[in-house]
Design an enzyme around this catalytic site. Structure first.
Site, short mmCIF file in Angstrom:
data_model
loop_
_atom_site.label_atom_id
_atom_site.label_comp_id
_atom_site.label_asym_id
_atom_site.label_seq_id
_atom_site.Cartn_x
_atom_site.Cartn_y
_atom_site.Cartn_z
N ASN A 37 0.81 -1.22 0.00
CA ASN A 37 0.00 0.00 0.00
C ASN A 37 0.85 1.28 0.00
O ASN A 37 1.65 1.49 0.91
CB ASN A 37 -0.91 -0.03 1.24
CG ASN A 37 -2.13 0.86 1.10
OD1 ASN A 37 -2.37 1.44 0.04
ND2 ASN A 37 -2.91 0.95 2.17
N HIS A 122 -14.59 -4.55 11.25
CA HIS A 122 -14.23 -3.26 11.83
C HIS A 122 -15.47 -2.45 12.19
O HIS A 122 -16.43 -2.40 11.41
CB HIS A 122 -13.43 -2.43 10.84
CG HIS A 122 -12.07 -2.98 10.57
ND1 HIS A 122 -11.12 -2.29 9.86
CD2 HIS A 122 -11.48 -4.15 10.95
CE1 HIS A 122 -10.00 -3.02 9.80
NE2 HIS A 122 -10.21 -4.15 10.44
N ARG A 147 -13.63 -5.18 15.85
CA ARG A 147 -12.56 -4.25 16.20
C ARG A 147 -13.16 -2.87 16.42
O ARG A 147 -13.94 -2.39 15.59
CB ARG A 147 -11.52 -4.17 15.07
CG ARG A 147 -10.30 -3.36 15.44
CD ARG A 147 -9.34 -3.20 14.28
NE ARG A 147 -9.70 -2.06 13.44
CZ ARG A 147 -8.85 -1.43 12.62
NH1 ARG A 147 -7.60 -1.85 12.51
NH2 ARG A 147 -9.26 -0.41 11.89
N TYR A 159 -6.50 7.33 12.81
CA TYR A 159 -6.46 6.08 12.07
C TYR A 159 -7.67 5.20 12.44
O TYR A 159 -7.99 5.04 13.61
CB TYR A 159 -5.17 5.28 12.38
CG TYR A 159 -5.34 3.85 11.98
CD1 TYR A 159 -5.28 3.48 10.64
CD2 TYR A 159 -5.71 2.87 12.91
CE1 TYR A 159 -5.54 2.19 10.25
CE2 TYR A 159 -5.96 1.57 12.53
CZ TYR A 159 -5.87 1.23 11.20
OH TYR A 159 -6.15 -0.04 10.81
N ASP A 217 -6.82 -1.71 17.73
CA ASP A 217 -5.53 -1.53 17.06
C ASP A 217 -4.88 -0.24 17.54
O ASP A 217 -5.41 0.85 17.31
CB ASP A 217 -5.77 -1.48 15.54
CG ASP A 217 -4.47 -1.53 14.74
OD1 ASP A 217 -3.39 -1.39 15.35
OD2 ASP A 217 -4.54 -1.72 13.52
N HIS A 219 -1.92 0.72 16.48
CA HIS A 219 -1.21 1.22 15.29
C HIS A 219 0.17 1.79 15.61
O HIS A 219 0.55 2.83 15.07
CB HIS A 219 -2.08 2.22 14.53
CG HIS A 219 -2.14 1.96 13.07
ND1 HIS A 219 -1.69 2.85 12.13
CD2 HIS A 219 -2.58 0.90 12.37
CE1 HIS A 219 -1.86 2.35 10.92
NE2 HIS A 219 -2.40 1.16 11.04
N GLU A 269 1.80 -6.96 11.48
CA GLU A 269 1.32 -6.70 10.12
C GLU A 269 2.40 -6.07 9.25
O GLU A 269 2.34 -6.17 8.02
CB GLU A 269 0.06 -5.83 10.13
CG GLU A 269 0.26 -4.41 10.61
CD GLU A 269 -1.04 -3.64 10.70
OE1 GLU A 269 -2.03 -4.19 11.17
OE2 GLU A 269 -1.05 -2.46 10.30
N ARG A 290 0.28 -11.48 13.49
CA ARG A 290 -0.49 -10.61 12.59
C ARG A 290 0.07 -10.56 11.17
O ARG A 290 -0.27 -9.66 10.40
CB ARG A 290 -0.50 -9.18 13.15
CG ARG A 290 -1.43 -8.99 14.32
CD ARG A 290 -2.88 -8.99 13.89
NE ARG A 290 -3.26 -7.76 13.21
CZ ARG A 290 -4.25 -7.68 12.33
NH1 ARG A 290 -4.91 -8.75 11.96
NH2 ARG A 290 -4.55 -6.52 11.78
N ASP A 323 -5.99 -3.72 1.44
CA ASP A 323 -4.78 -3.59 0.62
C ASP A 323 -4.08 -4.94 0.41
O ASP A 323 -3.15 -5.02 -0.39
CB ASP A 323 -3.82 -2.52 1.14
CG ASP A 323 -3.57 -2.53 2.64
OD1 ASP A 323 -4.45 -2.05 3.37
OD2 ASP A 323 -2.52 -3.02 3.06
O1 EZ4 Z 1 -3.19 0.54 8.39
O2 EZ4 Z 1 -3.23 -2.05 5.95
O3 EZ4 Z 1 -4.98 -3.64 11.21
N1 EZ4 Z 1 -5.02 -3.06 10.17
C1 EZ4 Z 1 -4.26 -2.01 9.86
C2 EZ4 Z 1 -4.38 -1.54 8.43
C3 EZ4 Z 1 -3.17 -0.77 7.94
C4 EZ4 Z 1 -3.18 -0.74 6.43
C5 EZ4 Z 1 -1.94 -0.05 5.87
O4 EZ4 Z 1 -1.88 -0.23 4.51
O5 EZ4 Z 1 -3.51 -1.54 10.67
O6 EZ4 Z 1 -5.55 -0.76 8.30
CO CO Z 2 -3.29 -2.97 12.33
#
Ligand code: EZ4
Ligand code: CO
Length: 409
Positions: A37, A122, A147, A159, A217, A219, A269, A290, A323
């Site tokens: 992405n 989500h 989530r 986010y 999350d 992040h 991730e 993840r 993505d």
């Molecule tokens: O921000 O895949 O848990 N999911 C995430 C995603 C990431 C995106 C980044 O390309 O954290 O939404």
């Molecule tokens: Co994430």
């Protein structure tokens, strides 16, 4: 059976996807996902310039040897671009092998260990009523776990929070990567977040009861101590997991978090290889892996990391954002169906436009994902429809604090 051709296709039905098509000398076609992405053309160039010429003439059945060849012969190992490119090859070769066998991929991985995969969807909202509606919409889609992401007072853009209100039943379509010449700037306030989030989880528990599995999350935005505090303050709300609470580069950070909270932890991730998980798994610092097939080198290494994790009762929670293309997603659904230590699968529905390009055999019935019994991965790619949607530059957003300091997004 030799590889006769390999072609890289970049298409942008509602977001960008990098797809590898491998064709054998007897006409079998395999599909692989190399989408990264916001950095898509780096992978397509890596594939077209540096990988495709190496594939022509190779034994299409020699998946492990081809994987090791691409990994070791470059000398420069790991990294998201390299590993997404290797993932695309690995998936396409598994697709071919399973098609030749006339079997869905999961049968080659040991067969089904369950009827289907439990998912989480989500939910997000700018306030509690909007969040509750979003939770209801997510449950109505068939997910059994949710989530929770929420706006934070005083923070303009966060986010995971869809910009527009989601009426009940409307499809969740949050996509952080904006198409355009430059990335968008968002803002952040960790103090406000740590104070606000527990109040949101308390409200969600009161509304939806004790049994609904809830996830969150972080992040990669917190320090070890901040993450410890958050994990501890969320303990009364019994999270299924807290994801990416600290930046992924430092596995020692999770030691601090682990000492301080019993909230389950998920990370990975943005990890590329099993080495990124070595310390975390062998020291039992996480509960869920993840990784995503597309960003982790494909089906082969995903199996390996999960076998390693199984020794420590650590389960899968593969990354499933939009993505990851329907091809990459199918690849990890086959892995999830076959391994014993499956945990949960994140599932964001791809758009109708994406599904015109990618014909997905996968089903989602009674809350269970199943990759279908089509031979191979179970996804067909329509090159003509893909050509209607040329690449469009897109960037993920970034974060700055109020004083202008860059912060993790
Ligand atoms: O921000 O895949 O848990 N999911 C995430 C995603 C990431 C995106 C980044 O390309 O954290 O939404
Ligand atoms: Co994430």
């Amino acid at each position: 059976m030799r590889i006769a051709a390999a072609d890289v296709i970049v298409t942008s039905p509602s977001r960008n996807f990098v797809t590898l098509k491998i064709t054998t000398d007897d006409g079998v076609v395999g599909w692989g996902d190399g989408t990264l992405n916001g950095r898509e053309l780096a992978v397509s160039a890596y594939l077209a310039e540096h990988v495709v010429p190496l594939l022509i003439g190779r034994d299409a059945h020699a998946i492990e040897d081809t994987w090791q060849f691409l990994y070791r012969s470059a000398y420069w190992r790991r990294g998201p671009v390299t590993m997404a490119a290797i993932a695309a090859v690995d998936m396409a070769l598994w697709d071919i092998k399973a098609k030749v066998a006339g079997l869905p991929l999961y049968q080659l991985l040991g067969g089904a260990s369950r009827v289907g995969l439990h998912t989480y969807g989500h939910a997000s909202g700018r306030d509690l009523p909007e969040l509750f509606d979003s939770v209801r919409a997510t449950l109505a889609e068939g997910h059994r776990s949710v989530r929770i992401q929420t706006a934070i007072p005083g923070v303009k853009a966060v986010y995971g929070v869809a910009a527009q209100a989601q009426a009940s039943g409307e499809r969740y379509d949050y996509e952080p990567a904006g198409r355009g010449p430059l990335p968008t700037e968002e803002d952040w306030d960790t103090g406000a977040y740590l104070r606000h989030l527990p109040t949101v989880f308390e409200a969600v528990r009161n509304e939806f009861g004790a049994e609904l599995p809830l996830l969150h999350d972080g992040h990669h935005r917190m320090t070890p101590l901040q993450a410890s505090r958050l994990g501890r303050s969320l303990e009364p709300y019994d999270l299924f997991w807290l994801e990416d609470c600290t930046p992924a580069e430092n596995p020692q950070a999770l030691e601090v978090v682990r000492r301080n909270t019993i909230t389950p932890l998920a990370i990975g991730e943005v990890f590329n290889t099993v080495w990124d998980f070595q310390h975390l798994i062998s020291n039992q610092l996480i509960d869920y892996v993840r990784a995503a097939s597309t960003h982790f080198g494909g089906v082969s290494p995903l199996r390996k990391v999960m076998d390693f994790a199984a020794q420590y009762q650590i389960k899968s929670g593969f990354h499933g954002p939009t993505d990851v293309s329907p091809i990459g997603f199918a690849a990890q659904v086959h892995v999830g169906l076959s391994i014993h230590n499956f945990g949960i699968q994140e599932y964001m529905l791809h758009s109708d436009r994406t599904n015109r390009v990618f014909d997905q055999g996968m089903t989602f019935v009674d809350g269970y994902l199943h990759p279908s019994d089509r031979p191979g991965l179970g996804v067909d790619f329509d090159e003509q429809v893909a050509a209607e949607f040329p690449y469009q530059r897109a960037y993920l957003p970034f974060n700055r604090l109020p004083d202008g300091t860059m912060h993790d997004w």
